[in-house]
Design an enzyme around this catalytic site. Sequence first.
Site, PDB file in Angstrom:
ATOM      1  CB  ALA A  33      43.555  60.089 -19.292  1.00  0.00           C
ATOM      2  CG  LEU A  34      38.341  56.370 -20.126  1.00  0.00           C
ATOM      3  CD1 LEU A  34      37.482  55.264 -19.670  1.00  0.00           C
ATOM      4  CD2 LEU A  34      39.271  55.815 -21.382  1.00  0.00           C
ATOM      5  N   GLY A  37      35.025  61.471 -26.258  1.00  0.00           N
ATOM      6  CA  GLY A  37      35.323  60.786 -27.319  1.00  0.00           C
ATOM      7  C   GLY A  37      35.400  59.337 -27.142  1.00  0.00           C
ATOM      8  CG  HIS A  38      38.438  57.507 -24.620  1.00  0.00           C
ATOM      9  ND1 HIS A  38      38.944  58.799 -23.865  1.00  0.00           N
ATOM     10  CD2 HIS A  38      39.435  57.157 -25.157  1.00  0.00           C
ATOM     11  CE1 HIS A  38      40.287  58.826 -24.083  1.00  0.00           C
ATOM     12  NE2 HIS A  38      40.678  57.724 -25.132  1.00  0.00           N
ATOM     13  CD  GLN A  62      50.547  53.248 -27.633  1.00  0.00           C
ATOM     14  OE1 GLN A  62      50.055  52.438 -27.510  1.00  0.00           O
ATOM     15  NE2 GLN A  62      49.717  54.435 -28.237  1.00  0.00           N
ATOM     16  CD  GLN A 162      45.918  54.340 -32.249  1.00  0.00           C
ATOM     17  OE1 GLN A 162      46.829  54.450 -31.711  1.00  0.00           O
ATOM     18  NE2 GLN A 162      44.532  54.692 -31.848  1.00  0.00           N
ATOM     19  CB  SER A 193      42.726  65.377 -27.447  1.00  0.00           C
ATOM     20  OG  SER A 193      44.108  64.893 -26.820  1.00  0.00           O
ATOM     21  CB  SER A 194      43.679  62.756 -22.928  1.00  0.00           C
ATOM     22  OG  SER A 194      43.053  61.456 -23.273  1.00  0.00           O
TER      23      SER A 194
HETATM   24  O1  PAF Z   1      44.509  55.367 -29.130  1.00  0.00           O
HETATM   25  C1  PAF Z   1      45.060  54.952 -28.085  1.00  0.00           C
HETATM   26  O2  PAF Z   1      44.691  55.359 -26.956  1.00  0.00           O
HETATM   27  C2  PAF Z   1      46.186  53.824 -28.043  1.00  0.00           C
HETATM   28  O3  PAF Z   1      47.322  54.168 -29.017  1.00  0.00           O
HETATM   29  C3  PAF Z   1      45.814  52.335 -28.262  1.00  0.00           C
HETATM   30  C4  PAF Z   1      45.096  52.079 -29.548  1.00  0.00           C
HETATM   31  C5  PAF Z   1      44.980  52.098 -26.972  1.00  0.00           C
HETATM   32  C6  PAF Z   1      47.099  51.394 -28.151  1.00  0.00           C
HETATM   33  O4  PAF Z   1      47.608  51.484 -26.843  1.00  0.00           O
END
Ligand code: PAF
Length: 293
Positions: A33-34, A37-38, A62, A162, A193-194
Amino acid sequence: MTLAFESVAEARAWLYEQRACGLRIGFVPTMGALHEGHLDLVRRAARENDLAIVSVFVNPLQFNDPKDYAAYPRTFAEDVRLLATAGCAMAFTGTLAQFFPHELDAAGKLNAAHQVPPGAAALGLEGAMRPGHFEGVAAIVDRLFETVLPDTAYFGAKDYQQAQVVLGLARRRGGPRVVVCPTVREASGLALSSRNARLSVEDRQRAAQIYQALRAGQAAWDAGVRDADALRSSVLLVLQRTPEFRIEYVAVRDPSRWTAEEPHGAMQQAVCLVALWLSGVRLIDNLRWDAPA
Ligand code: PAF
């Protein structure tokens, strides 16, 4: 053009060949879902390395809420199309079983022997609000590092805790180099943010107040305020002007000495972290006050 693999084994084999040619690998792990920011991270990885590699994997380990996991957008084809515009050489995805072929129990949870401790940075705030989250992040990031064997990995500063967890993990395992890149913001200051896609136009305007609140704390810091509670109050005051916010936490921490508990008294260094809900969407942001923006 961006090569795309939908299996971990294929990606691993291709990466092995690239490394054998001595190419330097920059890696951006994502859950897809880029957004811009990505892409900013990917462009930097492409600039600073011979190859920019991106993983797209919605990691069930997670998510503490199965509904959140189920609802997470999965848009691999669209992501690959975007990545081609940012200089990504290869993007790959896979399944949990491909990443952890021998380590899962019948319920799809990691066996205790294969868990990766997330370290002290996981204590408190996100770690407290989302039990198991950083354990899941540490497990997948460790496995992604092992799969890609990057020279450098790139993470966004927006997920402050993170980034600290990953820095600690990389230190303990002896690499890769980790670069934490500044948060990319809309003109309003709202951190990309997504999850922003789930906000109405009005809510996006409201959400921009999070950055205004962090900036109010910055102004207090710049004016010489150092008391943790006073700094925290200056942020809270701005957030409380938006009744639609359901605040989870407004926290001040010394970035050089992470603690689960809120510090009191004079701060030498400070980062402010905020988590709140707006119309059912959970938003987080942070600002380091003692460093240039
Ligand atoms: O930040 C994220 O998108 C996730 O926490 C990551 C670092 C890809 C790990 O799944």
